[in-house]
Design a protein around this motif. Structure first.
Motif, PDB file in Angstrom:
ATOM      1  N   GLY A  74      -5.950   1.689   7.210  1.00  0.00           N
ATOM      2  CA  GLY A  74      -5.435   2.792   6.410  1.00  0.00           C
ATOM      3  C   GLY A  74      -5.755   2.689   4.935  1.00  0.00           C
ATOM      4  N   GLU A  75      -6.135   1.493   4.467  1.00  0.00           N
ATOM      5  CA  GLU A  75      -6.430   1.314   3.048  1.00  0.00           C
ATOM      6  C   GLU A  75      -7.666   2.104   2.634  1.00  0.00           C
ATOM      7  OE1 GLU A  75      -6.668  -2.894   2.615  1.00  0.00           O
ATOM      8  OE2 GLU A  75      -4.537  -3.193   3.088  1.00  0.00           O
ATOM      9  N   SER A 126      -2.515  -1.534   7.601  1.00  0.00           N
ATOM     10  CA  SER A 126      -3.596  -2.307   6.970  1.00  0.00           C
ATOM     11  C   SER A 126      -4.383  -3.047   8.053  1.00  0.00           C
ATOM     12  CB  SER A 126      -3.008  -3.333   5.988  1.00  0.00           C
ATOM     13  OG  SER A 126      -2.379  -2.696   4.899  1.00  0.00           O
ATOM     14  N   PRO A 173       0.814  -1.227   0.000  1.00  0.00           N
ATOM     15  CA  PRO A 173       0.000   0.000   0.000  1.00  0.00           C
ATOM     16  C   PRO A 173       0.844   1.272   0.000  1.00  0.00           C
ATOM     17  CG  PRO A 173      -0.902  -1.601   1.547  1.00  0.00           C
ATOM     18  CD  PRO A 173       0.418  -2.145   1.096  1.00  0.00           C
ATOM     19  N   ARG A 174       2.064   1.199   0.532  1.00  0.00           N
ATOM     20  CA  ARG A 174       2.933   2.383   0.505  1.00  0.00           C
ATOM     21  C   ARG A 174       3.328   2.718  -0.934  1.00  0.00           C
ATOM     22  NH1 ARG A 174       4.223  -0.572   4.910  1.00  0.00           N
ATOM     23  NH2 ARG A 174       4.157   0.498   6.938  1.00  0.00           N
ATOM     24  N   THR A 216      -2.025   8.943   6.566  1.00  0.00           N
ATOM     25  CA  THR A 216      -3.025   8.171   7.315  1.00  0.00           C
ATOM     26  C   THR A 216      -2.690   6.685   7.276  1.00  0.00           C
ATOM     27  OG1 THR A 216      -4.747   9.796   6.820  1.00  0.00           O
ATOM     28  CG2 THR A 216      -5.484   7.608   7.492  1.00  0.00           C
ATOM     29  N   TYR A 217      -2.284   6.211   6.095  1.00  0.00           N
ATOM     30  CA  TYR A 217      -1.918   4.793   6.023  1.00  0.00           C
ATOM     31  C   TYR A 217      -0.714   4.492   6.907  1.00  0.00           C
ATOM     32  CZ  TYR A 217      -0.596   0.203   4.652  1.00  0.00           C
ATOM     33  OH  TYR A 217      -0.285  -1.126   4.734  1.00  0.00           O
ATOM     34  N   LEU A 221      -6.697   5.492   1.415  1.00  0.00           N
ATOM     35  CA  LEU A 221      -6.163   5.422   0.051  1.00  0.00           C
ATOM     36  C   LEU A 221      -7.292   5.269  -0.962  1.00  0.00           C
ATOM     37  CD1 LEU A 221      -3.071   3.078   0.599  1.00  0.00           C
ATOM     38  CD2 LEU A 221      -3.108   5.576   0.492  1.00  0.00           C
ATOM     39  N   ALA A 261       0.386   4.388  -2.415  1.00  0.00           N
ATOM     40  CA  ALA A 261       0.273   5.776  -1.959  1.00  0.00           C
ATOM     41  C   ALA A 261       1.198   6.683  -2.766  1.00  0.00           C
ATOM     42  CB  ALA A 261       0.598   5.866  -0.469  1.00  0.00           C
TER      43      ALA A 261
END
Length: 440
Positions: free
Chosen positions: A321-322, A318, A280-281, A312-313, A325, A284
């Motif tokens: 925070g997803e 996870s 997820p980073r 926020t993530y 996104l 982002a």
């Protein structure tokens, strides 16, 4: 006569047991390693050079670095940028110095895995030793080195782009594993599903095969069928049922869906990325890029929202925070679009590269000392705040002799409508054609 190879202990992981021991054993990357190709030429020249190996996971970056060390009979030192730091770099330098000063006067290759994880100062620590020739630097990265490797180090290293392995490449790997008796027979459908699941990643394929081989042995199973494969791996296989699209194709689909202002398609590809195991980073960072490249000043809030979503993530992780996104994905999709900043930036870079370095006009130079004032630095500069409307009409801010270009051409969408109106009024005050952009 070549020395006989020592049998590889079966306790080693399958990926290590099948690791190529010569250039001819490498599967894939023939655009770099085939006859007459760049890396093959480097191997055959006998002259190692510093390089960056850029590509997705499991495509042979570490293998190529190791083979390069073997080819040049060089000491091979590995540093993980995830776990290492300046101390590891210092120890590598000392080891390289000992090797060069020893009886064998041996060269050294320093291989830095995930080099993009090192910060600028850590990357800078390699520079003097690369320049002096103390060691050859090889960095491996899954991220675009243009953004993740500092320019000083990048300028001293060739960049080689590695591709995901093809289905044929992965099928050859399966055959090699079966040839050494590491895995049982595979039903054709099961093999196709496994190859799709591997998604161009040899390590993922071999690790999964190893897991299946252990389970098959425990059950006394002579063949891996498709039904049994789904039963053992379950949910992990579902997302790859339709052919295992390549990672970079999927992120491209997300980017194009956002650019095309389709929030539903954007969410679909975003979830596909997460479901496929994307960091997820990384997602982002790509969203921040989309906000700058495809929205820009049409809605400046988009960049701030993308940065907030990334932060926020980082705070929540996870899966909480997803959602932030996902909110960003939808906002970017529905925001007004403009690539005017992206286009202007690229045009400015192209002009500067082509035009060279012109001197700064005297009236724009800083004059902090008496000598500089005597040399007429800053003479004739008009302070905009003292002018009517806070604008020095007719003033030039470009180097002398350069025909003033117009890089930035705002689009007729979002906030850029008002920006365009403001620029046309300023050009009118400057005595220029306010509608030149529209006529171009």
């Amino acid at each position: 006569m070549a020395a006989a190879k020592t049998p590889t202990p079966p306790s080693q992981p399958l990926a290590e047991r099948l690791r190529p021991r010569s250039l001819g054993e490498v599967i894939g990357q023939q655009h770099l390693l085939g006859e007459g190709m760049p890396l093959r030429i480097a191997f055959e020249s006998g002259q190692p050079h510093s390089c960056i190996l850029w590509g997705p996971p499991g495509v042979g970056k570490t293998t190529i670095a190791r083979l390069m060390a073997d080819a040049f009979d060089a000491q091979f030192i590995t540093i993980s940028a995830v776990l290492g730091g300046v101390k590891d770099i210092r120890e590598a330098v000392e080891a390289a110095q000992r090797a060069r000063g020893g009886l064998e006067q041996r060269s050294t290759i320093v291989f830095v895995d995930e080099v993009h994880r090192f910060n600028k100062s850590q990357q800078d620590a390699f520079l003097p030793h690369v320049e002096s020739g103390l060691f050859t630097f090889i960095g491996a990265t899954t991220e675009n080195p243009s953004f993740e490797v500092n320019s000083a180090l990048l300028s001293r290293a060739a960049v080689y782009v590695l591709q995901p392995l093809t289905e044929d490449d992965l099928a050859k790997l399966v055959a090699k594993a079966q040839a050494i008796g590491a895995v049982p027979a595979l039903e054709d459908t099961a093999q196709g599903r496994l190859i799709a699941y591997a998604d161009g990643d040899a390590r993922r394929l071999l690790n999964t095969l190893e897991t299946l081989a252990v389970a098959a042995t425990q059950e006394g199973r002579a063949q891996i069928t498709d039904d049994w494969l789904l039963k053992v791996l379950g949910e992990r296989m579902r997302r790859y049922d339709k052919g295992g699209e390549q990672f970079y194709d999927t992120i491209s689909a997300l980017h194009k869906s956002v650019r095309g202002s389709d929030p539903d398609a954007s969410l679909y590809w975003f979830v596909r990325m997460l479901d496929g195991g994307a960091d997820p980073r990384y997602m982002a960072r790509r969203l921040v890029r989309m906000a700058s490249e495809d929205i820009g000043l049409a809605d400046p809030r988009a960049l701030r929202l993308a940065l907030d979503a990334a932060e926020t993530y980082e705070r929540l992780g996870s899966p909480e925070g997803e959602l932030a996104l996902a909110e960003c994905v939808v906002y970017l999709a529905v925001a007004p679009k403009s690539n005017a900043i992206y286009a202007a930036f690229n045009e400015a870079k192209a002009l500067v590269r082509k035009d060279g370095t012109r001197p700064v006009p005297l009236h724009l130079r800083n004059a902090p000392t008496q000598l500089m004032k005597q040399l007429e630095y800053g003479k004739g500069y008009r302070y905009a705040h003292d002018e009517a409307g806070g604008f020095a009409a007719g003033e030039s801010y470009f180097p002398e002799g350069l025909q003033p270009p117009r890089f930035y051409r705002p689009v007729d969408r979002g906030l850029e409508i008002r920006i365009g109106e403001k620029l046309r009024e300023l050009r009118r005050l400057n005595g220029q054609d306010p509608d030149a952009d529209q006529q171009a």
